[in-house]
Design a protein around this motif. Structure first.
Motif, PDB file in Angstrom:
ATOM      1  N   ARG A  21       0.510  11.787  -9.895  1.00 34.24           N
ATOM      2  CA  ARG A  21      -0.149  13.083  -9.670  1.00 34.24           C
ATOM      3  C   ARG A  21       0.816  14.242  -9.839  1.00 34.24           C
ATOM      4  O   ARG A  21       0.481  15.288 -10.367  1.00 34.24           O
ATOM      5  CB  ARG A  21      -0.716  13.135  -8.255  1.00 34.24           C
ATOM      6  CG  ARG A  21      -2.115  12.634  -8.145  1.00 34.24           C
ATOM      7  CD  ARG A  21      -2.822  13.250  -6.937  1.00 34.24           C
ATOM      8  NE  ARG A  21      -2.014  13.196  -5.729  1.00 34.24           N
ATOM      9  CZ  ARG A  21      -1.888  12.116  -4.981  1.00 34.24           C
ATOM     10  NH1 ARG A  21      -2.503  11.004  -5.311  1.00 34.24           N
ATOM     11  NH2 ARG A  21      -1.139  12.132  -3.899  1.00 34.24           N
ATOM     12  N   ARG A  22       2.020  14.003  -9.348  1.00 36.57           N
ATOM     13  CA  ARG A  22       3.003  15.048  -9.376  1.00 36.57           C
ATOM     14  C   ARG A  22       3.307  15.489 -10.805  1.00 36.57           C
ATOM     15  O   ARG A  22       3.316  16.674 -11.123  1.00 36.57           O
ATOM     16  CB  ARG A  22       4.253  14.482  -8.747  1.00 36.57           C
ATOM     17  CG  ARG A  22       5.171  15.519  -8.375  1.00 36.57           C
ATOM     18  CD  ARG A  22       6.340  14.917  -7.712  1.00 36.57           C
ATOM     19  NE  ARG A  22       7.373  15.882  -7.899  1.00 36.57           N
ATOM     20  CZ  ARG A  22       8.637  15.639  -7.794  1.00 36.57           C
ATOM     21  NH1 ARG A  22       9.034  14.426  -7.505  1.00 36.57           N
ATOM     22  NH2 ARG A  22       9.492  16.576  -7.982  1.00 36.57           N
ATOM     23  N   ALA A  69       0.928   4.010  -2.905  1.00 38.09           N
ATOM     24  CA  ALA A  69       0.702   5.429  -2.608  1.00 38.09           C
ATOM     25  C   ALA A  69       1.823   6.281  -3.187  1.00 38.09           C
ATOM     26  O   ALA A  69       1.586   7.378  -3.712  1.00 38.09           O
ATOM     27  CB  ALA A  69       0.595   5.643  -1.099  1.00 38.09           C
ATOM     28  N   VAL A  70       3.046   5.771  -3.113  1.00 36.18           N
ATOM     29  CA  VAL A  70       4.181   6.513  -3.667  1.00 36.18           C
ATOM     30  C   VAL A  70       4.044   6.628  -5.182  1.00 36.18           C
ATOM     31  O   VAL A  70       4.285   7.687  -5.766  1.00 36.18           O
ATOM     32  CB  VAL A  70       5.520   5.833  -3.298  1.00 36.18           C
ATOM     33  CG1 VAL A  70       6.681   6.529  -3.981  1.00 36.18           C
ATOM     34  CG2 VAL A  70       5.715   5.848  -1.796  1.00 36.18           C
ATOM     35  N   TRP A  87      11.201   2.611  -3.054  1.00 36.09           N
ATOM     36  CA  TRP A  87      10.551   3.914  -2.959  1.00 36.09           C
ATOM     37  C   TRP A  87      10.694   4.684  -4.275  1.00 36.09           C
ATOM     38  O   TRP A  87       9.724   5.172  -4.849  1.00 36.09           O
ATOM     39  CB  TRP A  87      11.190   4.698  -1.809  1.00 36.09           C
ATOM     40  CG  TRP A  87      10.681   6.075  -1.649  1.00 36.09           C
ATOM     41  CD1 TRP A  87      11.067   7.179  -2.355  1.00 36.09           C
ATOM     42  CD2 TRP A  87       9.658   6.512  -0.764  1.00 36.09           C
ATOM     43  NE1 TRP A  87      10.365   8.275  -1.943  1.00 36.09           N
ATOM     44  CE2 TRP A  87       9.491   7.886  -0.960  1.00 36.09           C
ATOM     45  CE3 TRP A  87       8.882   5.858   0.198  1.00 36.09           C
ATOM     46  CZ2 TRP A  87       8.574   8.637  -0.245  1.00 36.09           C
ATOM     47  CZ3 TRP A  87       7.967   6.607   0.921  1.00 36.09           C
ATOM     48  CH2 TRP A  87       7.820   7.975   0.692  1.00 36.09           C
ATOM     49  N   ARG A 145       0.834  -1.208   0.000  1.00 31.09           N
ATOM     50  CA  ARG A 145       0.000   0.000   0.000  1.00 31.09           C
ATOM     51  C   ARG A 145       0.860   1.247   0.000  1.00 31.09           C
ATOM     52  O   ARG A 145       0.535   2.234  -0.649  1.00 31.09           O
ATOM     53  CB  ARG A 145      -0.922   0.010   1.218  1.00 31.09           C
ATOM     54  CG  ARG A 145      -1.976  -1.060   1.140  1.00 31.09           C
ATOM     55  CD  ARG A 145      -2.898  -0.986   2.338  1.00 31.09           C
ATOM     56  NE  ARG A 145      -3.877   0.096   2.195  1.00 31.09           N
ATOM     57  CZ  ARG A 145      -4.828   0.323   3.087  1.00 31.09           C
ATOM     58  NH1 ARG A 145      -4.899  -0.422   4.166  1.00 31.09           N
ATOM     59  NH2 ARG A 145      -5.687   1.297   2.915  1.00 31.09           N
ATOM     60  N   LEU A 146       1.957   1.181   0.739  1.00 30.47           N
ATOM     61  CA  LEU A 146       2.857   2.335   0.765  1.00 30.47           C
ATOM     62  C   LEU A 146       3.383   2.619  -0.636  1.00 30.47           C
ATOM     63  O   LEU A 146       3.296   3.741  -1.132  1.00 30.47           O
ATOM     64  CB  LEU A 146       4.024   2.086   1.715  1.00 30.47           C
ATOM     65  CG  LEU A 146       5.191   3.073   1.572  1.00 30.47           C
ATOM     66  CD1 LEU A 146       4.751   4.488   1.925  1.00 30.47           C
ATOM     67  CD2 LEU A 146       6.362   2.658   2.431  1.00 30.47           C
ATOM     68  N   ARG A 188       1.491   9.092  -6.072  1.00 33.54           N
ATOM     69  CA  ARG A 188       2.024  10.433  -5.881  1.00 33.54           C
ATOM     70  C   ARG A 188       2.893  10.838  -7.081  1.00 33.54           C
ATOM     71  O   ARG A 188       2.823  11.969  -7.556  1.00 33.54           O
ATOM     72  CB  ARG A 188       2.840  10.473  -4.593  1.00 33.54           C
ATOM     73  CG  ARG A 188       3.680  11.701  -4.476  1.00 33.54           C
ATOM     74  CD  ARG A 188       4.783  11.523  -3.465  1.00 33.54           C
ATOM     75  NE  ARG A 188       5.767  12.566  -3.647  1.00 33.54           N
ATOM     76  CZ  ARG A 188       7.025  12.348  -4.008  1.00 33.54           C
ATOM     77  NH1 ARG A 188       7.458  11.128  -4.244  1.00 33.54           N
ATOM     78  NH2 ARG A 188       7.853  13.344  -4.153  1.00 33.54           N
TER      79      ARG A 188
END
Lengths: 266, 338
Positions: free
Chosen positions: A16-17, A9-10, A108, A5-6, A13
């Motif tokens: 979106r960024r 989410a990254v 990450w 999930r992390l 992001r």
């Protein structure tokens, strides 16, 4: 799983960024379309003189051009993905902040880069590809499963692309500045991914080497998968081999790098 | 060690244990075209201390004294060259990721927030990263937003926040996962007086409510005065003082000043050495005396002999005390080379 999930989410992001830079996206679409037009007419002239060059007919050559423009930003063939930010963080010592976190550094940045790639494929890739398909004769597959294989090839290409750029970024731990390596990466990336000419057209030993390098896994291989010019299993094996090699190398370099975090400006 | 050892507990109650920890860096210097000279820099030189759960400790020292190196070892991103280090029973450099769930870190000069995203998005990432249970996350976020007054800022991209706003945002980010220990590196640097006061108040409150252990490095001694009950002073990689803030005056051999208002102008009052008059301005006189001595004897003596109207005692400027401490050590210690 919590960590899945992390990283999702990254990735979200990252998506979106890049989506928030609308002007940059519009400018990129325009550039890729114009470059596509220039290359298409150049290729058409070339293939007029040398039909069947590199085993492609004219429609395939045109398809190859538009595919290159479509993937150029998504696969960061000349750099410009998350590695730019990573290099800056290493250079300034901000990387220390990332190391305080309970997250894996490589995963990450990989997640963030895949999010970025997904956006750039949709935001920057689709329009040039549609322009190409509408105004030029192209050789696109009609079978659905070919498109699925193509999608797999793209994902593997994104892993290889990240693998190369991550290593380049980590070099800043030793070099302290990424300008030089970024330029080398850009030149190698543009040429050896096949952005200038398909790697198929290069003869002899040079061609063999060019087609065996990791950059070939980014544009040449997905293009051949899409146009049915290669055996799918062999293509995937080639891409997966480079992806694994590069990502493992990235991990090793990462642990060496973090051990020597004397961290600039402590 | 010249400092008086303060109120450190035995290792049973210790939350942070640092025992003879050293950090030696290899530095290579270019000498000529190809030759390079290697030499070692001892950033931290055999430091020992313990911090009990819930303590608020100030960690001060001049630039390059080894403060940040110590913090980096405590968080696990640097491995000590020698000695033993435990935080909550964990060896930080071996289990950095496991420890990361239990600590919070705030840098005054760096941000843990994502500068191009709204503040709330950074918090959402923290939520996933630290695997904070949903209910706990909502509760903590609501509390931090209220205490740090972040309500109007949540949707603002971090790059548009002012320094003070960003700092508050950073502190909230470091506390969302209920860390047991909070490391703050210069948390008030560059902030205006109002923002500083706010940050300090908040830290006291968090400590009172959650018994969060706080280790604070700073150059602003008011941070220490208003937040910490204990202070450690580091210089040249060595711990030179560890104890209550008040004790620092004595160690630093500082002087207090007795200000007396007499009925009319007098020549400098007669006082026993080492006390002495340092200034006379009309009926007001300033008498300096050792900080370690009580003022009562001096007051009595002056009151007996002169018509005393009013008086006040001024504590030495802590900054001056520490500056003196550094200067003394620099004068005494021969320059180390290895």
């Amino acid at each position: 799983m919590g960590s899945a999930r992390l990283y999702l989410a990254v990735a979200a992001r990252g998506f979106r960024r890049y989506a928030s830079y609308r002007a940059a996206t519009a400018a990129g679409v325009f550039t890729n379309t114009v470059f596509g037009l220039i290359l298409v007419y150049t290729y058409l002239a070339l293939w007029d003189e040398r039909p069947d060059l590199g085993g492609y007919d004219q429609a395939q050559a045109v398809t190859y051009v538009w595919l290159g423009q479509c993937l150029f930003a998504a696969l960061a063939l000349q750099g410009g993905g998350v590695e730019t930010e990573l290099m800056e963080r290493i250079r300034t010592g901000e990387i220390a902040v990332d190391l305080y976190r309970p997250a894996d550094l490589q995963l990450w940045w990989l997640a963030g880069d895949l999010g970025r790639a997904a956006f750039q494929l949709l935001g920057r890739g689709v329009v040039p590809f549609l322009v190409g398909g509408l105004f030029f004769p192209t050789a696109l597959p009609t079978r659905f499963d070919t498109w699925v294989w193509f999608a797999v090839a793209l994902l593997l290409a994104a892993l290889v692309s990240f693998g190369i750029r991550y290593l380049v970024a980590l070099s800043v731990f030793w070099l302290l500045d990424g300008t030089g390596v970024s330029q080398v990466m850009m030149i190698l990336g543009v040429f050896f991914s096949g952005m200038v000419l398909p790697l198929n057209v290069f003869p002899g030993g040079f061609g063999e080497v060019a087609r065996a390098l990791p950059w070939a896994a980014q544009l040449q291989v997905p293009a051949d998968v899409l146009m049915g010019e290669t055996a799918v299993a062999g293509a995937f094996a080639f891409q997966a081999m480079w992806a694994v090699l590069l990502l493992v190398a990235g991990r090793l370099v990462q642990s060496a790098a973090t051990r020597r975090v004397v961290v600039q400006g402590g | 060690m010249s400092g008086r050892m303060g109120t450190t507990e035995g290792s049973e109650g210790a939350f942070i244990e640092v025992d003879g920890v050293e950090k030696v860096f290899d530095v290579r210097r270019r000498k000529g075209l190809l030759r390079r000279e290697r030499h070692q820099v001892r950033a931290v030189d055999s430091i020992s201390f313990t911090v009990a759960r819930g303590e608020m400790v100030g960690y001060i020292g001049p630039n390059g004294a080894g403060k940040s190196t110590t913090i980096k070892m405590l968080t696990g991103i640097l491995t000590p060259s020698g000695g033993r280090l435990r935080v909550a029973g964990i060896d930080p450099s071996r289990e950095r990721t496991r420890l990361a769930h239990r600590i919070g870190v705030v840098f005054g000069q760096r941000t843990t927030l994502w500068w191009d995203l709204p503040l709330i998005d950074s918090y959402k990432l923290m939520h996933r990263m630290y695997r904070i249970p949903d209910a706990r996350y909502r509760e903590n976020l609501a509390r931090l937003v209220e205490l740090l007054d972040l309500g109007d800022l949540l949707e603002v991209p971090v790059r548009q926040l002012s320094l003070g706003q960003r700092m508050r945002g950073d502190i909230a980010a470091a506390l969302l996962h209920d860390p047991e220990v909070l490391y703050l590196d210069e948390p008030t640097i560059g902030l205006d007086v109002v923002s500083k006061t706010r940050v300090r108040e908040f830290l006291r409150q968090v400590n009172a409510e959650r018994a969060t252990t706080v280790l604070l490095t700073t150059h602003d001694l008011q941070d220490i005065e208003q937040v910490c009950s204990r202070v450690m002073v580091i210089d040249h990689g060595r711990l030179v003082y560890d104890g209550a803030l008040a004790g620092l005056h004595e160690v630093g051999e500082g002087e207090r000043t007795l200000v007396v208002d007499l009925e009319r102008e007098f020549p400098p009052v007669e006082v026993p050495a080492p006390a002495r008059v340092v200034r006379v301005d009309g009926p007001r006189q300033w008498v300096a005396f050792p900080a370690s001595e009580p003022a009562a004897g001096l007051v009595t003596r002056i009151a007996e002999r002169y018509p005393l109207v009013d008086l006040s005692v001024r504590e030495p400027d802590i900054e001056a005390v520490i500056a003196q401490m550094y200067a003394e050590r620099a004068g005494r210690a021969p320059t180390q080379s290895s």
